[in-house]
Design an enzyme around this catalytic site. Sequence first.
Site, PDB file in Angstrom:
ATOM      1  N   LYS A 195     120.702  80.386  60.863  1.00 20.93           N
ATOM      2  CA  LYS A 195     122.145  80.292  60.662  1.00 20.93           C
ATOM      3  C   LYS A 195     122.893  80.600  61.958  1.00 20.93           C
ATOM      4  O   LYS A 195     122.839  81.716  62.459  1.00 20.93           O
ATOM      5  CB  LYS A 195     122.621  81.286  59.601  1.00 20.93           C
ATOM      6  CG  LYS A 195     124.094  81.047  59.229  1.00 20.93           C
ATOM      7  CD  LYS A 195     124.720  82.192  58.485  1.00 20.93           C
ATOM      8  CE  LYS A 195     125.280  83.258  59.370  1.00 20.93           C
ATOM      9  NZ  LYS A 195     126.385  82.824  60.249  1.00 20.93           N
ATOM     10  N   GLY A 247     123.172  90.049  67.338  1.00 14.93           N
ATOM     11  CA  GLY A 247     124.593  90.207  67.034  1.00 14.93           C
ATOM     12  C   GLY A 247     125.023  91.645  67.211  1.00 14.93           C
ATOM     13  O   GLY A 247     124.460  92.367  68.045  1.00 14.93           O
ATOM     14  N   SER A 248     125.988  92.060  66.414  1.00 13.60           N
ATOM     15  CA  SER A 248     126.563  93.391  66.603  1.00 13.60           C
ATOM     16  C   SER A 248     125.639  94.476  66.057  1.00 13.60           C
ATOM     17  O   SER A 248     124.871  94.249  65.104  1.00 13.60           O
ATOM     18  CB  SER A 248     127.920  93.472  65.912  1.00 13.60           C
ATOM     19  OG  SER A 248     127.767  93.284  64.532  1.00 13.60           O
ATOM     20  N   THR A 249     125.725  95.655  66.634  1.00 10.30           N
ATOM     21  CA  THR A 249     124.933  96.792  66.162  1.00 10.30           C
ATOM     22  C   THR A 249     125.325  97.127  64.726  1.00 10.30           C
ATOM     23  O   THR A 249     124.470  97.481  63.904  1.00 10.30           O
ATOM     24  CB  THR A 249     125.133  97.997  67.107  1.00 10.30           C
ATOM     25  OG1 THR A 249     124.641  97.610  68.400  1.00 10.30           O
ATOM     26  CG2 THR A 249     124.369  99.218  66.644  1.00 10.30           C
ATOM     27  N   GLY A 252     123.574  94.721  62.515  1.00  8.95           N
ATOM     28  CA  GLY A 252     122.145  95.036  62.645  1.00  8.95           C
ATOM     29  C   GLY A 252     121.753  96.193  61.726  1.00  8.95           C
ATOM     30  O   GLY A 252     120.720  96.148  61.045  1.00  8.95           O
ATOM     31  N   GLU A 269     118.287  92.230  68.154  1.00  9.08           N
ATOM     32  CA  GLU A 269     118.813  92.210  69.521  1.00  9.08           C
ATOM     33  C   GLU A 269     120.304  92.480  69.380  1.00  9.08           C
ATOM     34  O   GLU A 269     121.047  91.622  68.914  1.00  9.08           O
ATOM     35  CB  GLU A 269     118.516  90.854  70.163  1.00  9.08           C
ATOM     36  CG  GLU A 269     118.428  90.949  71.658  1.00  9.08           C
ATOM     37  CD  GLU A 269     119.747  90.649  72.317  1.00  9.08           C
ATOM     38  OE1 GLU A 269     120.525  91.622  72.498  1.00  9.08           O
ATOM     39  OE2 GLU A 269     120.015  89.500  72.627  1.00  9.08           O
ATOM     40  N   CYS A 303     125.604  90.290  75.808  1.00  8.92           N
ATOM     41  CA  CYS A 303     125.136  91.617  75.394  1.00  8.92           C
ATOM     42  C   CYS A 303     124.635  92.411  76.598  1.00  8.92           C
ATOM     43  O   CYS A 303     124.725  93.635  76.621  1.00  8.92           O
ATOM     44  CB  CYS A 303     124.068  91.490  74.338  1.00  8.92           C
ATOM     45  SG  CYS A 303     122.829  90.267  74.748  1.00  8.92           S
ATOM     46  N   GLU A 400     130.968  99.110  73.213  1.00  7.32           N
ATOM     47  CA  GLU A 400     130.863  97.729  73.678  1.00  7.32           C
ATOM     48  C   GLU A 400     132.199  97.006  73.472  1.00  7.32           C
ATOM     49  O   GLU A 400     132.748  97.012  72.386  1.00  7.32           O
ATOM     50  CB  GLU A 400     129.763  97.003  72.899  1.00  7.32           C
ATOM     51  CG  GLU A 400     129.519  95.608  73.422  1.00  7.32           C
ATOM     52  CD  GLU A 400     128.381  94.893  72.705  1.00  7.32           C
ATOM     53  OE1 GLU A 400     127.503  94.375  73.387  1.00  7.32           O
ATOM     54  OE2 GLU A 400     128.381  94.868  71.462  1.00  7.32           O
TER      55      GLU A 400
END
Length: 489
Positions: A195, A247-249, A252, A269, A303, A400
């Site tokens: 996706k 993607g974003s933490t 995640g 990641e 990132c 971030e």
Amino acid sequence: MTKKENPKLQFNTSWEYAPAPESTDHIRLKEKYDLFIDGKFVKPAKGKYFATINPATEQVLAMVAEADTSDVDKAVKAARKAYENVWKKMPPRERGKYIYRIARMIQERAREFAVIETMDGGKPIRESRDVDVPLAANHFFYYAGWADKLEYAFPNRNPQPIGVAGQIIPWNFPLLMAAWKIAPALAAGNTVVLKPAETTPLTALKLAEIIQESGLPDGVVNIITGAGATGAAIVNHPGVDKIAFTGSTAVGKIIINAVAGTNKKTTMELGGKAANIIFEDAPIDQAVEGVINGIFFNQGHVCCAGSRLFIQENIADKVIQKLKDRLETLIIGDPLDKNTDIGAINSKEQLATINKYIKIGINEGAEIYQSSCNLPKKGFWCKPTLFINVAQSSRIVQEEIFGPVLTIQTFRTIEEVIEKANNIPYGLSAGVWTDKGSKIFNLTTKLRAGVVWANTYNKFDPVSPFGGYKESGYGREGGIHGLMPYLNL
Ligand code: NAI
Ligand code: MG
């Protein structure tokens, strides 16, 4: 004419380059994109579509299907059937040929991919043309070579595929992230449900067209579109054996919680907040160029962006002045123009996030410096921004931002800079600028970062593994390491 002579000029023309826009004549986009499931483009069950826009113009480029749980179920079942009946049984050498063919077809249509990537995501054409698309093709070439050599990569460990991989990717390198995910999964003998991000689905859908043309057996790769809910439906589907996420933490962590207690394997990641460190003995001009590339490349939507600069105290004034001067010459504007250095911010939401952090920085008392360029009226834009004299504890240093914002700190000793560079929740990448090899080796062993670049920045190659420590995630992509998450060893 320069922008000083005509302040109304839409794009920054502080360098007097004539416009050099890449042509869009050869681009064919459909008005509406369906879901690529079991080798065919099929309508979403609920008949819902959403728009993807060009963030530089706010124009709608196409309508894209929104997959719900029943569509996800169909895709996962197609992937399972293809895995059991075809892909798992196929001689590895034959699998490699398909992957190789996909690489060749990406190369043949490189221009089309680059232009669509730039239109859908806002990144400068120079970058999509010279970085994203060639690297995407190279990932397929590289992993095509491994397909029939897995026993040599992992001797005496009987490497076996895992099954169906669910892959969820972000908007900063849409085609490249699809390649990073799909190529090793196929080489290792798995099938895929991928996706793309909701703001940048078009190159993944073009890739689906190539995959269809390549004759890859139906269901080996399924590409479905939608937002977070579609991603969550992939994560929660019991028929998925592995989740690969970039993607974003924050997301995640949601995914890790969702799969806890199941048999699903994961690779993550996630975010980053890289330190770029300049020592007094560094080649200064080269370092300044590397720092600029490290943070302003792709509008800072990277990132591993070098978003925290550390300068040794005695050269700080000189380096900061050079950075300010260089900022003034950066060309911001039409991403399709071959002269453009900085394109559009990917979405209105991301621009709001970046602006929120710029306010936080100002409120925290840091000194702000922005280039004096004019920004286009339409679309989403952010001036390249420096924050000077920031505290280690400030939020703009710790969190971030994912935009063209660089924080600048100084240091006196090597111990001090190691301490400061490591003192954040992330650990994806770092950069070191020095003339001394011994300093490089000293730092690369002590910096808690998955990748450390020395006297360069943002260099990628399919052969080198990439991935993080701490809240930047786990698992590696690229190289032999990138095969491991897709194999039972
Ligand atoms: P995000 O993490 O929400 O989106 C990444 C992908 O995950 C997209 O395909 C999205 O549709 C999907 N997704 C969202 N929620 C999900 C869920 N609950 N389950 C499964 N999939 C889900 O990132 P977003 O909101 O676009 O960006 C927010 C921040 O994340 C950025 O400001 C940046 O700091 C960071 N980011 C980091 C990236 C990286 O390369 N490490 C890439 C993109 C964003
Ligand atoms: Mg878009």
